[in-house]
Design a protein around this motif. Structure first.
Motif, short mmCIF file in Angstrom:
data_model
loop_
_atom_site.label_atom_id
_atom_site.label_comp_id
_atom_site.label_asym_id
_atom_site.label_seq_id
_atom_site.Cartn_x
_atom_site.Cartn_y
_atom_site.Cartn_z
N ILE A 198 0.83 -1.22 0.00
CA ILE A 198 0.00 0.00 0.00
C ILE A 198 0.86 1.26 0.00
O ILE A 198 0.47 2.30 -0.53
N ILE A 199 2.07 1.17 0.58
CA ILE A 199 2.91 2.37 0.77
C ILE A 199 3.31 3.02 -0.56
O ILE A 199 3.22 4.24 -0.71
N PRO A 200 3.74 2.27 -1.59
CA PRO A 200 4.06 2.93 -2.88
C PRO A 200 2.87 3.67 -3.48
O PRO A 200 3.05 4.70 -4.13
N VAL A 201 1.65 3.12 -3.27
CA VAL A 201 0.45 3.80 -3.78
C VAL A 201 0.32 5.17 -3.12
O VAL A 201 0.02 6.18 -3.78
N ALA A 202 0.56 5.22 -1.81
CA ALA A 202 0.48 6.50 -1.09
C ALA A 202 1.58 7.45 -1.55
O ALA A 202 1.36 8.66 -1.67
N ALA A 203 2.78 6.90 -1.84
CA ALA A 203 3.92 7.74 -2.25
C ALA A 203 3.64 8.46 -3.56
O ALA A 203 4.13 9.58 -3.78
N VAL A 204 2.86 7.83 -4.45
CA VAL A 204 2.52 8.45 -5.74
C VAL A 204 1.85 9.80 -5.53
O VAL A 204 2.06 10.75 -6.29
N PHE A 205 1.04 9.90 -4.45
CA PHE A 205 0.33 11.15 -4.16
C PHE A 205 1.15 12.07 -3.25
O PHE A 205 1.16 13.29 -3.42
N LEU A 206 1.84 11.49 -2.27
CA LEU A 206 2.49 12.30 -1.23
C LEU A 206 3.78 12.96 -1.72
O LEU A 206 4.09 14.08 -1.32
N VAL A 207 4.56 12.27 -2.58
CA VAL A 207 5.84 12.84 -3.03
C VAL A 207 5.65 14.13 -3.82
O VAL A 207 6.32 15.15 -3.54
N PRO A 208 4.73 14.19 -4.82
CA PRO A 208 4.51 15.48 -5.52
C PRO A 208 4.03 16.58 -4.59
O PRO A 208 4.42 17.74 -4.76
#
Length: 618
Positions: A198-208
């Motif tokens: 689940i963490i990479p999915v969240a990173a897609v939104f949080l990093v930008p």
């Protein structure tokens, strides 16, 4: 066919060139980031933080984190083997003791890191303050005071915040995340894999969003520095603002900055409004996955209830540090921007006050030989200036405003170096003397007579590195004709003068400046329009004080009022950066047309033609 091939080849080459350019930009950016890292670390290293204390703080912080990693395992065993008969005071005491040790270690590490951070920022501010005091006048010509103040306060505060508040969370967060993941894989690798997916999915939104927050923060810092500049400028000249009825104009100017800051705040709020719900959504997803999938594995016997509880506790130890690490990188980017501006000041060329010889004989002529000067990226202010000042004489520099008279004073005090030519004391170029020794020769009384906030005593003794007795103080005040008005004040020499001496009149400020110069006992005296802004009564008193000050000293005077310099040993007339005449008052009356015009207007010589009679007779 050949044409199409050529076109395709050209397009391919263009695309390759574009890709090469983009790659080149990425390489440059990567190098820039590495340089920024190094600049930041070098800046911190130069503040000489306590390595033993820093090591101890990190060890205690790591130990506290490791203890926190053990707690879920205790909880697992407690849940799996829970019964009133198995529950012992030793277990309860052991868990309680672990919590107490972790709390103490965590508290001590936070205190020590804060102490280190405060010490680093104190050393950094000390370095900056020392640097600001030895920067040449030309630096302040090109940099606004408010921005410099912002570097000293806001930017160093950003550095402190990173070290004291976010560095601990970054290192302990990494240990907590890595340790938790290792334990989780050991306990149940399948469930851990599902959870981490689940963490990479969240990173897609949080990093930008994190990158956007960095841009906003950088703009906010720059706008805050500009706002500080406006505040400093307006509030330091509040009387000018009010006398000019400029309140509305300055309100509009300041309000634009406030609106801009508000705009940045709104942008920051929007990003935070997206980040917080996304983080909550990720945590809830993880909890649902763990509870749902974990419940299935508990029911199948692949996982115990205690292990499921431990999974949830380790999840918390992964999610919480992730937000800390994200905050660290945002703060680090802010700190890099602040570091660049701090390093820019620290790397600026400074004055060298010590190199050079001392002045053995000040009673020698000052020779200005073919001196020219131009401010940076500006036209020449002085062109081929040459004259000689004899010791114990009075030299007056007169001429229209904007001719370069004050700039000439700045060159004599070595605020600037001539772009051509040479200034000598006797046979020696003045650059061969140390700045401290050279400037110690001078007493300076200007038109503004700047005073510092403090008492009259503080201002008269300002800049002296020795104790001044009450007798010396009284004598200097008496010779400056300042003793009478000081004696009438309720607190005498201990009277507060206010910011820039605003509680005193112009004549009183001038007399305090003269008393200050008398205490310095200068060999060379420079008077810059010292009486031009005074009323006639104050001017008479100040003129008498100046006579006492000028006695036995080499004196150079800038004056618009010719009545103050008619008795000078020589008068130098400066127009548009060049000397157009020199001599005594009588000589210039006969030989210099513009000087004669000045004298006619100011000294009320009703018959200018009569001035030339002695010349005709001779």
């Amino acid at each position: 066919m050949d044409s199409n091939n050529s076109t395709n080849l050209a397009v391919n080459n263009t695309n390759k060139a574009g890709q090469g350019s983009a790659q080149s930009e990425e390489v440059k950016q990567g190098k820039g980031e590495t340089a920024n890292w190094r600049a930041f670390l070098q800046l911190i290293r130069n503040t000489k933080p306590s390595i033993p204390l820093l090591t101890l703080a990190i060890i205690m912080s790591v130990a506290s984190t490791i203890v926190a990693l053990v707690i879920p395992l205790f909880t697992k065993n407690l849940v799996d083997g829970f019964s009133l008969s198995n529950l012992s005071w030793s277990q309860i005491g052991g868990i309680g003791g672990i919590f107490i040790v972790q709390t103490i270690a965590s508290g001590l590490s936070i205190y020590m890191l804060n102490r280190i951070g405060q010490k680093i920022v104190a050393n950094l501010r000390e370095r900056l303050w020392k640097k600001l005091l030895v920067l040449p006048v030309s630096y302040y010509d090109n940099h606004r005071t408010g921005e410099t103040i912002s570097r000293m306060t806001n930017d160093t505060g950003v550095v402190k915040s990173l070290i004291a508040e976010h560095t601990t969370g970054f290192f302990t967060g990494i240990i907590s995340i890595v340790g938790s993941i290792i334990v989780l894989f050991y306990m149940d690798w399948q469930m851990t894999t599902v959870m981490l997916a689940i963490i990479p999915v969240a990173a897609v939104f949080l990093v930008p969003l994190g990158r956007q927050m960095f841009k906003i923060s950088k703009g906010l810092q720059a706008e805050t520095a500009s706002f500080t500049t406006v505040l400093t400028q307006v509030l330091s000249e509040i009387r000018l603002v009010k006398s000019s009825n400029a309140e509305a104009r300055e309100y509009d100017s300041g309000n634009k900055r406030i609106e801009s800051l508000f705009g940045f705040g709104l942008k920051e709020a929007k990003v935070q409004a997206l980040i917080a719900p996304l983080m909550f959504f990720v945590i809830m997803m993880l909890l649902v996955v763990i509870v749902g999938y974990g419940g299935m594995r508990v029911s199948s016997g692949a996982l115990t209830a205690g292990e499921l509880v431990a999974f949830i506790l380790y999840l918390i130890q992964i999610v919480m540090p992730m937000s800390q690490i994200t905050t660290f990188f945002t703060q680090f980017q802010k700190t890099i921007g602040a570091t660049e501006r701090i390093v820019e000041i620290l790397d600026s060329e400074e004055e060298d006050h010590t190199t050079g010889k001392s002045v053995e004989h000040a009673d020698q002529p000052i020779t200005v030989s073919h001196v020219s000067f131009a401010y940076e990226k500006g036209d020449a202010v002085l062109s081929d200036i040459s004259f000689r000042v004899e010791p114990d004489s009075v030299t007056a520099i007169v001429g229209p405003s904007g001719g370069g008279k004050t700039t000439l004073f700045s060159l004599l005090e070595r605020y600037y170096e001539p772009t051509a030519g040479l200034i000598k004391l006797g046979p020696d170029p003045i650059g061969s003397f140390s700045l401290h020794a050279w400037r110690s020769l001078f007493g300076y009384v200007s038109q503004e007579s700047p005073l510092i906030a403090g008492t009259i005593r503080d201002n008269i003794c300002y800049g002296l590195d020795r104790e001044v007795s009450q007798e010396e103080l009284l004598q200097a005040a008496k010779m400056a004709y300042a003793d009478l008005f000081i004696g009438e004040l309720p607190s005498g020499f201990e009277t507060e003068v206010g910011e820039r001496g605003i509680k005193l009149s112009g004549g009183q400020r001038q007399r305090i400046a003269i008393a200050r110069a008398l205490l310095r006992d200068p060999k060379i005296l420079m008077l810059d329009e010292a009486t031009s802004s005074l009323d006639s009564k104050s001017e008479v008193v100040v003129q008498e004080a100046l006579k006492n000050l000028m006695a036995g000293r080499t004196t150079i005077v800038i004056a618009h009022r010719l009545s103050t310099v008619v008795d000078a040993d020589q008068i130098i007339f400066v127009e548009k950066g060049t000397i157009t005449g020199s001599g005594t008052h009588a000589e210039l009356l006969q030989s210099h047309e513009l000087y004669r015009e000045f004298a006619t207007q100011q000294l009320r010589l009703n018959d200018p033609a009569a001035i030339s009679l002695p010349q005709e007779a001779s």
